[in-house]
Design an enzyme around this catalytic site. Structure first.
Site, PDB file in Angstrom:
ATOM      1  N   GLU A 187      54.841  45.767 104.288  1.00  0.00           N
ATOM      2  CA  GLU A 187      55.812  44.567 104.747  1.00  0.00           C
ATOM      3  C   GLU A 187      56.929  44.657 104.255  1.00  0.00           C
ATOM      4  O   GLU A 187      57.603  44.352 103.267  1.00  0.00           O
ATOM      5  CB  GLU A 187      55.562  43.407 104.143  1.00  0.00           C
ATOM      6  CG  GLU A 187      55.820  41.963 104.839  1.00  0.00           C
ATOM      7  CD  GLU A 187      55.488  40.904 104.220  1.00  0.00           C
ATOM      8  OE1 GLU A 187      55.412  40.055 104.880  1.00  0.00           O
ATOM      9  OE2 GLU A 187      54.141  40.569 102.734  1.00  0.00           O
ATOM     10  N   GLU A 234      54.426  53.362  91.806  1.00  0.00           N
ATOM     11  CA  GLU A 234      53.755  55.166  91.813  1.00  0.00           C
ATOM     12  C   GLU A 234      53.323  55.503  92.549  1.00  0.00           C
ATOM     13  O   GLU A 234      51.674  55.070  92.848  1.00  0.00           O
ATOM     14  CB  GLU A 234      53.118  54.402  89.924  1.00  0.00           C
ATOM     15  CG  GLU A 234      52.678  55.966  89.664  1.00  0.00           C
ATOM     16  CD  GLU A 234      51.155  55.263  88.351  1.00  0.00           C
ATOM     17  OE1 GLU A 234      50.824  55.955  88.452  1.00  0.00           O
ATOM     18  OE2 GLU A 234      51.529  54.509  88.265  1.00  0.00           O
ATOM     19  N   HIS A 266      49.300  45.111 100.686  1.00  0.00           N
ATOM     20  CA  HIS A 266      50.145  45.601 101.429  1.00  0.00           C
ATOM     21  C   HIS A 266      51.342  45.495 100.151  1.00  0.00           C
ATOM     22  O   HIS A 266      51.348  44.931  99.398  1.00  0.00           O
ATOM     23  CB  HIS A 266      50.505  45.175 102.645  1.00  0.00           C
ATOM     24  CG  HIS A 266      51.560  43.346 102.537  1.00  0.00           C
ATOM     25  ND1 HIS A 266      50.716  43.005 102.974  1.00  0.00           N
ATOM     26  CD2 HIS A 266      52.667  43.036 101.574  1.00  0.00           C
ATOM     27  CE1 HIS A 266      50.838  41.791 102.150  1.00  0.00           C
ATOM     28  NE2 HIS A 266      52.473  42.067 102.060  1.00  0.00           N
ATOM     29  N   HIS A 288      54.425  47.704  88.249  1.00  0.00           N
ATOM     30  CA  HIS A 288      54.205  49.387  88.944  1.00  0.00           C
ATOM     31  C   HIS A 288      53.188  48.913  90.082  1.00  0.00           C
ATOM     32  O   HIS A 288      51.789  48.287  89.367  1.00  0.00           O
ATOM     33  CB  HIS A 288      54.129  50.389  89.138  1.00  0.00           C
ATOM     34  CG  HIS A 288      53.744  50.844  88.499  1.00  0.00           C
ATOM     35  ND1 HIS A 288      53.411  50.944  86.618  1.00  0.00           N
ATOM     36  CD2 HIS A 288      52.108  51.436  88.494  1.00  0.00           C
ATOM     37  CE1 HIS A 288      52.083  51.863  86.095  1.00  0.00           C
ATOM     38  NE2 HIS A 288      51.729  51.534  87.335  1.00  0.00           N
TER      39      HIS A 288
END
Length: 146
Positions: free
Chosen positions: A123, A62, A80, A5
């Site tokens: 993005e 998260e 990003h 994550h």
């Protein structure tokens, strides 16, 4: 090695959940409130990754919300988050209708950038081939930075 994550600190959990879930389309997979540590963790997954996120706890975003107010800056130096989407134009239209600025419009039918309420750059990439160029996106200028 397996990607698990990306953690993003958020100042306003409700505004961030509105952005990531209601507008961007991610789904909440798990939430943990830690009274002693005074924070909440919310794990989100893209709809097509939800099954895997539930089984493997990956891939997810998260959101970390510290209960004591803090100022976060430097979203740009974070880089990003990137998501592949089914219909880039439809998602950008939904985000824009929800009050989100399209910082880098999808002029090429392939890529767009927006920012979360905490200034994290997101993005958006069109799944498969780029969509044919269409208005209003084709002539829309960049706004701010991404």
């Amino acid at each position: 090695m397996q990607y698990l994550h990306t953690m993003v600190r958020v100042a306003d959990l409700e505004a961030s959940l509105h952005f990531y879930c209601d507008l961007l389309g991610l789904e909440e997979v798990r939430r943990m409130d830690n009274d002693k540590g005074r924070f909440t963790l919310v794990f989100l997954a893209a709809p097509e990754d939800k099954e895997r996120a539930l089984a493997d706890k990956a891939p997810m975003v998260e959101l970390t919300h510290n209960w004591d107010p803090e100022e976060y800056s430097g979203g740009r130096n974070f880089g990003h988050l990137a998501y592949r989407v089914d219909d880039l134009y439809a998602l950008c239209e939904k985000l824009q209708a929800g009050g989100v600025t399209i910082n880098r419009p999808p002029r090429d039918g392939h890529m767009a950038f927006v920012r979360s309420p905490d200034n994290i750059s997101i993005e958006l990439l069109q799944k498969g081939d780029a969509l044919p160029s269409q208005e209003p996106w084709a002539s829309m200028e960049n706004t701010g930075s991404w």
